[in-house]
Design an enzyme around this catalytic site. Structure first.
Site, PDB file in Angstrom:
ATOM      1  N   TRP A 252       0.739  -0.979   0.098  1.00 52.82           N
ATOM      2  CA  TRP A 252       0.046  -0.015  -0.029  1.00 52.82           C
ATOM      3  C   TRP A 252       0.760   1.538  -0.005  1.00 52.82           C
ATOM      4  O   TRP A 252       1.860   1.431   0.783  1.00 52.82           O
ATOM      5  CB  TRP A 252      -1.077  -0.020   1.413  1.00 52.82           C
ATOM      6  CG  TRP A 252      -1.861   1.006   1.495  1.00 52.82           C
ATOM      7  CD1 TRP A 252      -2.688   1.719   0.404  1.00 52.82           C
ATOM      8  CD2 TRP A 252      -2.123   1.767   2.587  1.00 52.82           C
ATOM      9  NE1 TRP A 252      -3.384   2.584   0.929  1.00 52.82           N
ATOM     10  CE2 TRP A 252      -2.963   2.637   2.179  1.00 52.82           C
ATOM     11  CE3 TRP A 252      -1.439   1.840   4.010  1.00 52.82           C
ATOM     12  CZ2 TRP A 252      -3.445   3.790   3.210  1.00 52.82           C
ATOM     13  CZ3 TRP A 252      -2.016   2.695   4.894  1.00 52.82           C
ATOM     14  CH2 TRP A 252      -2.890   3.634   4.628  1.00 52.82           C
TER      15      TRP A 252
ATOM     16  N   ASP B 163      -0.743  -5.691   9.419  1.00 47.59           N
ATOM     17  CA  ASP B 163      -1.842  -4.841   9.029  1.00 47.59           C
ATOM     18  C   ASP B 163      -3.089  -5.527   8.575  1.00 47.59           C
ATOM     19  O   ASP B 163      -2.993  -6.209   7.638  1.00 47.59           O
ATOM     20  CB  ASP B 163      -1.306  -3.892   7.894  1.00 47.59           C
ATOM     21  CG  ASP B 163      -2.172  -2.740   7.389  1.00 47.59           C
ATOM     22  OD1 ASP B 163      -3.281  -2.722   8.046  1.00 47.59           O
ATOM     23  OD2 ASP B 163      -1.892  -2.013   6.572  1.00 47.59           O
TER      24      ASP B 163
ATOM     25  N   LYS C  30     -13.311  -0.951   5.880  1.00 46.81           N
ATOM     26  CA  LYS C  30     -13.778  -2.079   4.793  1.00 46.81           C
ATOM     27  C   LYS C  30     -14.860  -3.029   5.260  1.00 46.81           C
ATOM     28  O   LYS C  30     -15.971  -2.852   4.837  1.00 46.81           O
ATOM     29  CB  LYS C  30     -12.693  -2.558   3.965  1.00 46.81           C
ATOM     30  CG  LYS C  30     -12.144  -1.746   2.841  1.00 46.81           C
ATOM     31  CD  LYS C  30     -11.446  -0.500   3.338  1.00 46.81           C
ATOM     32  CE  LYS C  30      -9.841  -0.987   3.793  1.00 46.81           C
ATOM     33  NZ  LYS C  30      -9.369   0.235   4.163  1.00 46.81           N
TER      34      LYS C  30
HETATM   35  N1  PLA Z   1      -3.861  -0.637   5.138  1.00 50.56           N
HETATM   36  C1  PLA Z   1      -4.069  -1.123   3.916  1.00 50.56           C
HETATM   37  C2  PLA Z   1      -3.268  -2.150   3.541  1.00 50.56           C
HETATM   38  C3  PLA Z   1      -4.906  -0.402   3.037  1.00 50.56           C
HETATM   39  O1  PLA Z   1      -5.170  -0.751   1.793  1.00 50.56           O
HETATM   40  C4  PLA Z   1      -5.687   0.719   3.674  1.00 50.56           C
HETATM   41  C5  PLA Z   1      -6.523   1.320   2.834  1.00 50.56           C
HETATM   42  C6  PLA Z   1      -5.212   1.047   5.003  1.00 50.56           C
HETATM   43  C7  PLA Z   1      -4.272   0.267   5.701  1.00 50.56           C
HETATM   44  C8  PLA Z   1      -5.830   2.272   5.704  1.00 50.56           C
HETATM   45  O2  PLA Z   1      -7.228   2.433   5.747  1.00 50.56           O
HETATM   46  P1  PLA Z   1      -8.001   3.247   6.685  1.00 50.56           P
HETATM   47  O3  PLA Z   1      -7.018   4.092   7.534  1.00 50.56           O
HETATM   48  O4  PLA Z   1      -9.098   3.716   6.045  1.00 50.56           O
HETATM   49  O5  PLA Z   1      -8.612   2.145   7.802  1.00 50.56           O
HETATM   50  N2  PLA Z   1      -6.392   1.434   1.457  1.00 50.56           N
HETATM   51  C9  PLA Z   1      -7.350   2.034   0.501  1.00 50.56           C
HETATM   52  C10 PLA Z   1      -7.593   3.392   0.813  1.00 50.56           C
HETATM   53  C11 PLA Z   1      -8.594   1.377   0.615  1.00 50.56           C
HETATM   54  C12 PLA Z   1      -6.398   4.364   0.924  1.00 50.56           C
HETATM   55  O6  PLA Z   1      -5.631   4.611   0.365  1.00 50.56           O
HETATM   56  O7  PLA Z   1      -6.398   5.074   1.800  1.00 50.56           O
HETATM   57  C13 PLA Z   1      -6.777   1.724  -0.835  1.00 50.56           C
HETATM   58  O8  PLA Z   1      -7.547   2.218  -1.636  1.00 50.56           O
HETATM   59  O9  PLA Z   1      -5.828   1.454  -0.865  1.00 50.56           O
END
Ligand code: PLA
Length: 422
Positions: A151, A232, A268
């Site tokens: 991510w 995570d 989610k």
């Molecule tokens: N960890 C991972 C692996 C994630 O994909 C995301 C969110 C988070 C943590 C953090 O989410 P939160 O703080 O909202 O609980 N990833 C998303 C959104 C869904 C983003 O980038 O913020 C994504 O589209 O990758």
């Protein structure tokens, strides 16, 4: 108080540009993920499709508030004894206990032995950040190994949290699967004590998870080298549809009695994106260590945001502590996971029926919210320009943003990109 003077131009009627102490500030690029939504919002096309951010949509393409969340909110609103006082620094006590139970399992010995320090934090991101800052202050090894790729926010969260970030091999573009050998080699040569970030399930962006047997080998390696696992868990229940199955990796590492970190997000799996509700649990070797760790987590949180918001955590706690609501939640969660899986099959079939060149079986093999398509950034740019399909430039698409109605449009776009753009 001094009167403020604003120079208004007699001709334009607008305030004149003045020298600013911020004249040197350069415009920052949009975020690689959230910026996709910004671009999407500006596009007037009626066929536009946002497959960037991982946010669940219904078959009608609408955001979904779970029924069970509506019910819990109603219960909270009807309860006139509820007040808006500050929560403690660590958050809502019930929420913390129930969150630890959800990820570690109701019968977890670590919970029974009071060895888990849990704090409510600002969704997954805030929980990761609090964990990073705690490690930077109190842990002897400041290096964290994150998967390559991962991510996009991970390196920033951990870097700004005070850790030095290195990567370990994870994904093999040739097989579109796990580079298990590379992973074992890189973690095997990491300095003893290093922190290792692991996606508990539904790896973002690749959709590739280790098998249970591979997890067991990873566990043995991590424990034998005294590495510190940091999970995570942003997609519990979203990968398989089962909360317990998706927690297996974490539970393996807790069952061996060793220590670990877990950041949880309810964005989610409960659809609470904007409520910013999550938790950080640190599983320690004894109750005494856990209580000292918790006391130090408070010192990390207090100057950062003082204490967490009450509403989202109250929704989660209401659902988790009520047998009926919990049961209803698991059904709604499974329905979301199943809809995503059905989108995988529909997209795969649509490409097959178009005779799109290439092997697209990874669309049905990958797990969780995303498909890592293998499309390159030129192909992505082409799909955005010609088809108004918005996705991250690494070729990741959010399957949760797709519906039966939009599959053909996406398949046309992928087909055109695969045949016309090298
Ligand atoms: N960890 C991972 C692996 C994630 O994909 C995301 C969110 C988070 C943590 C953090 O989410 P939160 O703080 O909202 O609980 N990833 C998303 C959104 C869904 C983003 O980038 O913020 C994504 O589209 O990758």
């Amino acid at each position: 108080m001094e009167k403020q003077s604003i120079a208004v131009s007699p001709t334009s009627g607008r305030s004149e540009a003045r020298n600013s102490v911020f004249d040197h500030v350069v415009r920052a690029p949009e975020d690689p993920i959230l910026g996709v939504t910004v671009a999407y919002n500006k596009d007037p096309s009626p066929v536009k499709l946002n497959l960037g951010v991982g946010a669940y949509r219904t078959e009608e393409g609408k955001p979904l508030v779970l029924n069970v969340v509506r019910k819990a909110e109603q219960t909270l609103v009807n309860d006139s004894s509820r007040v808006k006082e500050y929560l403690p620094i660590v958050g809502l006590a019930d929420f913390n206990k129930l969150s630890a139970k959800l990820i570690l399992g109701a019968d977890s010995p670590a919970i029974q032995e009071n060895r888990v320090a849990t704090v409510q934090s600002l969704s997954g991101t805030g929980s990761l950040r609090v964990g990073a800052e705690f490690l930077a202050r109190h842990y002897h090894e400041r290096t964290i190994y994150i998967p390559q790729p991962t991510w996009g926010n991970h390196p920033k969260v951990f870097g700004l949290g005070g850790l030095s970030v290195k990567t370990y091999r994870y994904y093999d573009p040739a097989t579109r699967g796990l580079n298990f050998q590379g992973l074992l080699e890189d973690l095997g040569s990491a300095p003893s004590g290093s922190v290792v970030l692991l996606h508990a399930c539904a790896h973002n962006p690749t959709g590739v998870d280790p098998t249970p047997e591979q997890w067991e080998q990873i566990r043995q390696l991590i424990r034998s080298k005294a590495l510190l696992p940091f999970f995570d868990s942003a997609y519990q229940g979203f990968a398989s549809g089962s909360l317990d199955t998706d927690a297996l990796s974490v539970r393996m590492f807790v069952a061996d009695g060793g220590e670990c970190f877990v950041a949880q997000s309810y964005a989610k799996n409960m659809g609470l994106y904007g409520e910013r509700v999550g938790a950080l649990s640190i599983v320690c070797s004894s109750a005494d260590v856990a209580s000292r760790v918790e006391s130090q987590l408070k010192l990390v949180i207090r100057p950062m945001y003082s204490n967490p918001p009450i509403h989202g955590a109250s929704i989660v706690a209401t659902i988790l502590k009520d047998r009926t609501l919990f049961q209803e939640w698991t059904i709604e969660l499974k329905a979301m996971a199943d809809r995503i899986i059905s989108m995988r099959h529909q997209l795969f079939e649509a490409l097959r029926s178009r005779g799109t060149p290439g092997d697209w079986s990874h669309i049905i093999k990958q797990i969780g919210m995303f498909t890592f398509t293998g499309l390159n950034s030129e192909q992505v740019a082409f799909m955005t320009k010609e088809y108004h399909i918005y996705m991250t430039s690494d070729g990741r698409i959010s399957m949760a943003g797709l519906s039966s109605k939009t599959v053909p449009h996406l398949a046309d776009a992928i087909h055109a990109a695969a045949t016309q753009v090298a």
